[in-house]
Scaffold this motif. Sequence first.
Motif, PDB file in Angstrom:
ATOM      1  N   THR A   1       0.829  -1.204   0.000  1.00 55.17           N
ATOM      2  CA  THR A   1       0.000   0.000   0.000  1.00 55.17           C
ATOM      3  C   THR A   1       0.864   1.256   0.000  1.00 55.17           C
ATOM      4  O   THR A   1       0.500   2.267  -0.599  1.00 55.17           O
ATOM      5  CB  THR A   1      -0.934   0.014   1.220  1.00 55.17           C
ATOM      6  OG1 THR A   1      -0.152  -0.081   2.430  1.00 55.17           O
ATOM      7  CG2 THR A   1      -1.917  -1.137   1.177  1.00 55.17           C
ATOM      8  N   GLU A   2       2.022   1.170   0.647  1.00 61.57           N
ATOM      9  CA  GLU A   2       2.926   2.326   0.678  1.00 61.57           C
ATOM     10  C   GLU A   2       3.410   2.667  -0.725  1.00 61.57           C
ATOM     11  O   GLU A   2       3.536   3.851  -1.078  1.00 61.57           O
ATOM     12  CB  GLU A   2       4.120   2.048   1.592  1.00 61.57           C
ATOM     13  CG  GLU A   2       3.797   2.005   3.081  1.00 61.57           C
ATOM     14  CD  GLU A   2       3.070   0.731   3.502  1.00 61.57           C
ATOM     15  OE1 GLU A   2       3.097  -0.248   2.713  1.00 61.57           O
ATOM     16  OE2 GLU A   2       2.499   0.708   4.598  1.00 61.57           O
ATOM     17  N   GLU A   3       3.675   1.651  -1.539  1.00 59.62           N
ATOM     18  CA  GLU A   3       4.130   1.906  -2.903  1.00 59.62           C
ATOM     19  C   GLU A   3       3.026   2.558  -3.737  1.00 59.62           C
ATOM     20  O   GLU A   3       3.299   3.474  -4.531  1.00 59.62           O
ATOM     21  CB  GLU A   3       4.575   0.592  -3.552  1.00 59.62           C
ATOM     22  CG  GLU A   3       5.882   0.046  -3.000  1.00 59.62           C
ATOM     23  CD  GLU A   3       6.196  -1.341  -3.535  1.00 59.62           C
ATOM     24  OE1 GLU A   3       7.394  -1.654  -3.678  1.00 59.62           O
ATOM     25  OE2 GLU A   3       5.243  -2.129  -3.805  1.00 59.62           O
ATOM     26  N   ILE A   4       1.798   2.111  -3.557  1.00 61.18           N
ATOM     27  CA  ILE A   4       0.690   2.707  -4.300  1.00 61.18           C
ATOM     28  C   ILE A   4       0.480   4.148  -3.866  1.00 61.18           C
ATOM     29  O   ILE A   4       0.304   5.057  -4.696  1.00 61.18           O
ATOM     30  CB  ILE A   4      -0.610   1.900  -4.090  1.00 61.18           C
ATOM     31  CG1 ILE A   4      -0.426   0.440  -4.531  1.00 61.18           C
ATOM     32  CG2 ILE A   4      -1.764   2.557  -4.843  1.00 61.18           C
ATOM     33  CD1 ILE A   4      -0.122   0.268  -5.987  1.00 61.18           C
ATOM     34  N   LEU A   5       0.516   4.391  -2.565  1.00 61.89           N
ATOM     35  CA  LEU A   5       0.355   5.750  -2.063  1.00 61.89           C
ATOM     36  C   LEU A   5       1.457   6.669  -2.564  1.00 61.89           C
ATOM     37  O   LEU A   5       1.201   7.815  -2.948  1.00 61.89           O
ATOM     38  CB  LEU A   5       0.336   5.750  -0.535  1.00 61.89           C
ATOM     39  CG  LEU A   5      -1.002   5.425   0.130  1.00 61.89           C
ATOM     40  CD1 LEU A   5      -0.819   5.254   1.632  1.00 61.89           C
ATOM     41  CD2 LEU A   5      -2.025   6.509  -0.160  1.00 61.89           C
ATOM     42  N   ASP A   6       2.683   6.173  -2.575  1.00 64.36           N
ATOM     43  CA  ASP A   6       3.804   6.982  -3.066  1.00 64.36           C
ATOM     44  C   ASP A   6       3.626   7.316  -4.540  1.00 64.36           C
ATOM     45  O   ASP A   6       3.905   8.445  -4.967  1.00 64.36           O
ATOM     46  CB  ASP A   6       5.125   6.245  -2.855  1.00 64.36           C
ATOM     47  CG  ASP A   6       6.301   7.045  -3.388  1.00 64.36           C
ATOM     48  OD1 ASP A   6       6.602   8.108  -2.808  1.00 64.36           O
ATOM     49  OD2 ASP A   6       6.898   6.624  -4.403  1.00 64.36           O
ATOM     50  N   GLU A   7       3.125   6.367  -5.311  1.00 66.03           N
ATOM     51  CA  GLU A   7       2.893   6.610  -6.735  1.00 66.03           C
ATOM     52  C   GLU A   7       1.871   7.720  -6.947  1.00 66.03           C
ATOM     53  O   GLU A   7       2.016   8.560  -7.838  1.00 66.03           O
ATOM     54  CB  GLU A   7       2.403   5.328  -7.398  1.00 66.03           C
ATOM     55  CG  GLU A   7       2.114   5.456  -8.886  1.00 66.03           C
ATOM     56  CD  GLU A   7       1.583   4.167  -9.463  1.00 66.03           C
ATOM     57  OE1 GLU A   7       0.414   4.146  -9.908  1.00 66.03           O
ATOM     58  OE2 GLU A   7       2.314   3.157  -9.452  1.00 66.03           O
ATOM     59  N   ILE A   8       0.832   7.738  -6.111  1.00 69.07           N
ATOM     60  CA  ILE A   8      -0.217   8.743  -6.239  1.00 69.07           C
ATOM     61  C   ILE A   8       0.249  10.118  -5.780  1.00 69.07           C
ATOM     62  O   ILE A   8      -0.041  11.137  -6.418  1.00 69.07           O
ATOM     63  CB  ILE A   8      -1.470   8.319  -5.436  1.00 69.07           C
ATOM     64  CG1 ILE A   8      -2.088   7.059  -6.036  1.00 69.07           C
ATOM     65  CG2 ILE A   8      -2.502   9.447  -5.417  1.00 69.07           C
ATOM     66  CD1 ILE A   8      -3.190   6.453  -5.176  1.00 69.07           C
ATOM     67  N   THR A   9       1.014  10.165  -4.689  1.00 70.36           N
ATOM     68  CA  THR A   9       1.284  11.446  -4.024  1.00 70.36           C
ATOM     69  C   THR A   9       2.679  12.013  -4.260  1.00 70.36           C
ATOM     70  O   THR A   9       2.968  13.112  -3.791  1.00 70.36           O
ATOM     71  CB  THR A   9       1.086  11.293  -2.501  1.00 70.36           C
ATOM     72  OG1 THR A   9       2.036  10.340  -1.993  1.00 70.36           O
ATOM     73  CG2 THR A   9      -0.318  10.816  -2.181  1.00 70.36           C
ATOM     74  N   ARG A  10       3.533  11.308  -4.977  1.00 72.24           N
ATOM     75  CA  ARG A  10       4.928  11.771  -5.072  1.00 72.24           C
ATOM     76  C   ARG A  10       5.057  13.139  -5.738  1.00 72.24           C
ATOM     77  O   ARG A  10       6.035  13.858  -5.508  1.00 72.24           O
ATOM     78  CB  ARG A  10       5.773  10.740  -5.828  1.00 72.24           C
ATOM     79  CG  ARG A  10       5.438  10.597  -7.291  1.00 72.24           C
ATOM     80  CD  ARG A  10       6.307   9.564  -7.980  1.00 72.24           C
ATOM     81  NE  ARG A  10       6.230   8.263  -7.329  1.00 72.24           N
ATOM     82  CZ  ARG A  10       6.467   7.106  -7.957  1.00 72.24           C
ATOM     83  NH1 ARG A  10       6.773   7.102  -9.253  1.00 72.24           N
ATOM     84  NH2 ARG A  10       6.385   5.964  -7.303  1.00 72.24           N
ATOM     85  N   GLY A  11       4.069  13.525  -6.547  1.00 69.01           N
ATOM     86  CA  GLY A  11       4.122  14.841  -7.180  1.00 69.01           C
ATOM     87  C   GLY A  11       3.414  15.930  -6.402  1.00 69.01           C
ATOM     88  O   GLY A  11       3.419  17.094  -6.810  1.00 69.01           O
ATOM     89  N   PHE A  12       2.800  15.580  -5.261  1.00 68.89           N
ATOM     90  CA  PHE A  12       2.127  16.593  -4.448  1.00 68.89           C
ATOM     91  C   PHE A  12       3.178  17.362  -3.646  1.00 68.89           C
ATOM     92  O   PHE A  12       4.087  16.754  -3.064  1.00 68.89           O
ATOM     93  CB  PHE A  12       1.155  15.954  -3.451  1.00 68.89           C
ATOM     94  CG  PHE A  12       0.039  15.145  -4.061  1.00 68.89           C
ATOM     95  CD1 PHE A  12      -0.084  14.972  -5.431  1.00 68.89           C
ATOM     96  CD2 PHE A  12      -0.898  14.542  -3.232  1.00 68.89           C
ATOM     97  CE1 PHE A  12      -1.119  14.216  -5.974  1.00 68.89           C
ATOM     98  CE2 PHE A  12      -1.942  13.793  -3.759  1.00 68.89           C
ATOM     99  CZ  PHE A  12      -2.048  13.630  -5.130  1.00 68.89           C
ATOM    100  N   PRO A  13       3.076  18.677  -3.553  1.00 72.71           N
ATOM    101  CA  PRO A  13       4.036  19.421  -2.744  1.00 72.71           C
ATOM    102  C   PRO A  13       4.153  18.923  -1.309  1.00 72.71           C
ATOM    103  O   PRO A  13       5.248  18.907  -0.751  1.00 72.71           O
ATOM    104  CB  PRO A  13       3.497  20.858  -2.808  1.00 72.71           C
ATOM    105  CG  PRO A  13       2.865  20.935  -4.154  1.00 72.71           C
ATOM    106  CD  PRO A  13       2.216  19.593  -4.345  1.00 72.71           C
ATOM    107  N   LEU A  14       3.049  18.503  -0.688  1.00 71.65           N
ATOM    108  CA  LEU A  14       3.111  18.005   0.681  1.00 71.65           C
ATOM    109  C   LEU A  14       3.531  16.542   0.762  1.00 71.65           C
ATOM    110  O   LEU A  14       3.740  16.009   1.864  1.00 71.65           O
ATOM    111  CB  LEU A  14       1.762  18.193   1.391  1.00 71.65           C
ATOM    112  CG  LEU A  14       1.343  19.632   1.663  1.00 71.65           C
ATOM    113  CD1 LEU A  14       0.026  19.666   2.430  1.00 71.65           C
ATOM    114  CD2 LEU A  14       2.415  20.399   2.439  1.00 71.65           C
ATOM    115  N   ARG A  15       3.629  15.878  -0.399  1.00 77.51           N
ATOM    116  CA  ARG A  15       4.077  14.468  -0.473  1.00 77.51           C
ATOM    117  C   ARG A  15       3.222  13.529   0.376  1.00 77.51           C
ATOM    118  O   ARG A  15       3.693  12.530   0.890  1.00 77.51           O
ATOM    119  CB  ARG A  15       5.544  14.335  -0.034  1.00 77.51           C
ATOM    120  CG  ARG A  15       6.530  15.157  -0.849  1.00 77.51           C
ATOM    121  CD  ARG A  15       6.582  14.742  -2.310  1.00 77.51           C
ATOM    122  NE  ARG A  15       7.736  15.307  -2.988  1.00 77.51           N
ATOM    123  CZ  ARG A  15       7.787  16.526  -3.547  1.00 77.51           C
ATOM    124  NH1 ARG A  15       6.718  17.328  -3.476  1.00 77.51           N
ATOM    125  NH2 ARG A  15       8.877  16.946  -4.146  1.00 77.51           N
TER     126      ARG A  15
END
Length: 259
Positions: free
Chosen positions: A208-222
């Motif tokens: 789940t951490e990998e999926i979340l990172d894929e979704i949020t890695r481009g968000f300024p707040l990460r």
Amino acid sequence: MLLRDKTIVITGVGSGLGREMAVSMLAAGANVVIAARSADGLRETAKELDPAGERVLAHPADINDEESCRSLVSAAVDRFGSVDAVVQVAAFEDAFGGLFDADLDKWARAFDTNVLGSLRLLRAVVPAMKERGGGSVVLVGSQSAFKVALPQGGYAASKGALLSAMYYLADELGPDGIRVNTVVPSWMWGPNVEMYVDFRAQSEGRTTEEILDEITRGFPLRRMTQDREVADAAVFFCSDLSRAVTGQYLLVNSGELMR
């Protein structure tokens, strides 16, 4: 407390954003009237939020039924004396697909619920707010109206229409001291997104951490915004801190659209 002595009506109270709206409003000191179509679910939520039953009223309601909306507002006024704000969370989301594979009946249902349902609710609540001398309307938009993510054109279009309606409502109701604003979430970490992330992780053989990172890695707040954080933004719109704010939308998205 920001909302002490205020009464807030919240629709669409289930296990996700609607429930968190109620939690945030209670924490800010409000009396809360929670509504959804499921009476059993509402009763359980009310017991969890307010075991003593002093500040929460559960009242089943369907925003697609005008009489149901009027009954909801009457119940709120009878119990707490007034309605100071309404938070319109109830929505129909299952309008996916493109031009040729979309179910147009579901598109129609999305518009009927998300746009016309909101108007039905406001037709019921605005007279009570006028009698009170003003109030606050908080609509819930969607970042899908601004950015294509999931193939949910029908839902996104309905939320775009609701945003346009907000401007006209703010202009019409402003002379009566009624403010109309919209919170616009994107990805929200709550029950629905948790299920989506878990499903992807299991089907793709990832964490789940990998999926979340894929979704949020481009968000300024990460990170992903939480349901409660969207609800806290709604508290601002319900409070007197926003007494000069109307016809506005606030993106609560961890900065996602900056990139």
